[in-house]
Each structure stands twice: as structure tokens, then as C-alpha cells.
Motif scaffolding. Structure first.
Motif, PDB file in Angstrom:
ATOM      1  N   HIS A  28       2.626   1.700  -3.485  1.00 22.74           N
ATOM      2  CA  HIS A  28       1.767   2.195  -4.560  1.00 22.74           C
ATOM      3  C   HIS A  28       1.295   3.629  -4.306  1.00 22.74           C
ATOM      4  N   PHE A  29       1.228   4.033  -3.062  1.00 25.16           N
ATOM      5  CA  PHE A  29       0.932   5.440  -2.762  1.00 25.16           C
ATOM      6  C   PHE A  29       2.025   6.328  -3.356  1.00 25.16           C
ATOM      7  N   TYR A  30       3.283   5.970  -3.115  1.00 28.82           N
ATOM      8  CA  TYR A  30       4.394   6.728  -3.691  1.00 28.82           C
ATOM      9  C   TYR A  30       4.322   6.736  -5.219  1.00 28.82           C
ATOM     10  N   ARG A  31       4.112   5.566  -5.807  1.00 25.62           N
ATOM     11  CA  ARG A  31       4.093   5.475  -7.274  1.00 25.62           C
ATOM     12  C   ARG A  31       3.010   6.371  -7.864  1.00 25.62           C
ATOM     13  N   THR A  32       1.831   6.319  -7.277  1.00 28.55           N
ATOM     14  CA  THR A  32       0.719   7.105  -7.815  1.00 28.55           C
ATOM     15  C   THR A  32       0.975   8.598  -7.680  1.00 28.55           C
ATOM     16  N   ARG A  33       1.442   9.020  -6.517  1.00 37.99           N
ATOM     17  CA  ARG A  33       1.618  10.446  -6.263  1.00 37.99           C
ATOM     18  C   ARG A  33       2.843  11.035  -6.977  1.00 37.99           C
ATOM     19  N   LYS A  57       4.088   9.807  -9.908  1.00 39.23           N
ATOM     20  CA  LYS A  57       4.033   9.542 -11.347  1.00 39.23           C
ATOM     21  C   LYS A  57       4.080  10.821 -12.193  1.00 39.23           C
ATOM     22  N   GLN A 115       0.829  -1.211   0.000  1.00 39.29           N
ATOM     23  CA  GLN A 115       0.000   0.000   0.000  1.00 39.29           C
ATOM     24  C   GLN A 115       0.866   1.264   0.000  1.00 39.29           C
ATOM     25  N   SER A 117       2.471  11.691   2.669  1.00 36.98           N
ATOM     26  CA  SER A 117       2.054  12.815   1.824  1.00 36.98           C
ATOM     27  C   SER A 117       3.052  13.962   1.925  1.00 36.98           C
ATOM     28  N   GLU A 142       5.537  -2.607 -15.741  1.00 37.71           N
ATOM     29  CA  GLU A 142       5.010  -2.330 -14.411  1.00 37.71           C
ATOM     30  C   GLU A 142       4.139  -3.482 -13.934  1.00 37.71           C
TER      31      GLU A 142
END
Length: 276
Positions: free
Chosen positions: A142-147, A149, A139, A245, A275
Motif C-alpha cells: 500500500h505504500f507503493y500504491r499510495t506514492r 498513484k 504495508q 521511498s 480496488e
């Protein structure tokens, strides 16, 4: 060449099918450095179980820990007896306990590698929660990856990739910056904001001992390039969404306001992984 030592960095496997084929054709042993690979898999097979030997780490920085120490996975039965002797101070004490010899004595090199019972109990409690730990780290990853990107789309950094045939344990999250200067300035900026990021390792062949053993700067240009541009972001089980964040905000603010104009280079010899 007597042995190949693939390093499963960040809980993501090397291309083991290729390495195993080479090793079998040429009679070379494989010892997996799976220190960061506990509960990670390659094509459904656990890292550490693919080579002749595999090594795990339970250091305090790993996903599951007892503070220090590790484990040796012995996948070739012919190596088991000697591994057992080396672990137990170079003696055949375990054979004595099993009634295989009438007394035990010193028979080989070795040291005291047996962990204490209290350390083992501490580790066992985490092993029982291993899948939960992996899910939580996934979790955070993927938070890092999404933010982050959007910054990759702008060419300000590169994000890690996990190939389709790899199931990671999400041991860490790193970013690749355009150059060493940007990496170092971002590192200092994060530290000034109370965020502990690290740049990872000095390449072994350029370390003091590596140089004594014949290493020389420039001999592994891809390794040297990546090590100078890589930055690890905080990732641990109790990391809160608020703190994560703030990490993203600080990284984004710095790169957006700095003079980072050129796209992050893609290292030569490294394929573009898909990915997960």
C-alpha cells in the motif's frame, strides 16, 4: 480438454467460481497453480483448496520459504494414494508404515519429493509467523500504491488491482508501463541506481520448449503485451521505508522526465477490477 490450470498470479485469485462451474459441467479437473498463493483467499476460501489439486511453492522468492520445494494440496480423496506413492520414489512405503501392506515395493512412477527435516523446520518457523509476514507485505504494497498513484492519474503507468472477493498475500508489486521500450529503459535506470527490479517471465508459449510443443508468437496477444510492459518493484519483509521511498523517487523521476506522453493502454479482454 482434460484439465484447467488457473495461475493465481501475485497472490490474487483467478475467478474460481466461473472456472469451477465450467469444470463441473464438463467433467474437467482443476489443478491450481497457487505457487504464489500461500495464505491468500478467494471468497474466504484458501487458494490451493478449491480445485482437485493445488500446488504451493516454498522457493526462496516466496513469502514463506525453505529455499526450494513446495507442497501439493490433495482435495480429491481418490487422488491421495497415488500422490503419496509418487512422492515416495514410486513405492507404497507409507502404506507399509501404516500396516496396510506386509512389505513395500516399487508400484508406480515417482521420485524423492520428501523435504529434509532441517528444511521443514526452517519452513515451520516461518509458517508460525505467516500472518505477520502478510501484514508487513501489505504495508509495503500500500505504500507503493499510495506514492505511485499520481503517476497512474497522469497515465504514465498502471498499478495492480485486487478484486473485492480476493484476499491477497501481497506476494509482489508490479507496474505496467506504456510500452516495452519504456519498461526496458526504466529497468536499466533502476539498476544504475542500485535498485534490483525485474521484468518477470517470458511467456511459456514463446519459450524454446513452448515453441517445440507447438506454441507460436502472436497466439496469445494479451499475454505477450502484458509481459513486455510489466516491471516488478522490490518487495520483501525487511525492505525499509527509506529504500522504498528511493524506489518511488527513481520511478517518478524517470517517468516524469522521459518522453512518456500516451496513457498506458488497458489490455483487451481484461476487466477493470475494483480496488481492495
Amino acid at each position: 480438454t482434460k484439465v484447467i490450470v488457473p495461475v493465481h498470479y501475485a497472490g490474487v485469485s483467478c475467478e474460481m467460481d466461473v472456472l469451477l462451474t465450467i469444470a463441473r459441467q464438463r467433467g474437467i479437473r482443476i489443478i491450481e497453480d497457487a505457487a504464489q498463493g500461500v495464505n491468500a483467499f478467494y471468497s474466504g476460501r484458501a487458494l490451493g483448496s478449491l480445485g482437485d489439486l493445488g500446488t504451493y511453492s516454498f522457493h526462496e522468492t516466496k513469502n514463506v520459504s525453505c529455499g526450494e520445494g513446495g507442497a501439493l494440496c490433495v482435495n480429491d480423496p481418490s487422488l491421495l494414494e497415488r500422490a503419496e506413492i509418487i512422492r515416495d520414489k514410486g513405492t507404497n512405503r507409507r502404506q507399509f508404515f501404516r500396516g496396510q501392506v506386509d512389505k513395500y515395493t516399487w508400484v508406480d512412477i515417482g521420485s524423492s519429493y520428501v523435504p529434509s527435516e532441517i528444511a521443514s523446520a526452517f519452513l515451520y518457523g516461518q509458517l508460525e509467523q505467516m500472518d505477520e509476514i502478510t501484514t508487513r507485505r501489505q504495508q509495503l504494497y500500500h505504500f507503493y500504491r499510495t506514492r505511485l498513484k499520481p503517476l497512474e492519474v497522469e497515465g504514465l503507468l498502471r498499478l495492480p488491482r485486487i478484486p473485492e472477493d480476493c484476499d491477497s498475500n501481497f506476494h509482489l508489486f508490479y507496474i505496467l508501463l506504456p510500452d516495452s521500450s519504456t519498461r526496458d529503459l526504466l529497468l536499466d535506470h533502476l539498476k544504475s541506481q542500485g535498485i534490483m527490479a525485474v521484468f518477470h517471465y517470458i511467456p511459456l508459449h514463446t519459450s524454446p520448449m513452448g515453441l517445440r510443443l507447438g506454441g507460436r508468437p502472436g497466439s496469445l496477444p494479451v499475454t505477450e503485451d502484458l509481459s513486455s510492459r510489466l516491471l516488478r518493484l522490490p518487495l520483501y519483509y525487511d525492505l525499509t521505508k527509506h529504500d522504498q521511498s528511493r524506489v518511488v523517487e527513481c520511478v517518478s523521476e524517470f517517468l516524469s522526465q522521459s518522453n512518456v506522453h500516451s496513457a498506458v493502454p488497458v489490455p483487451a479482454l481484461i476487466s477493470a477490477d475494483q480496488e481492495m
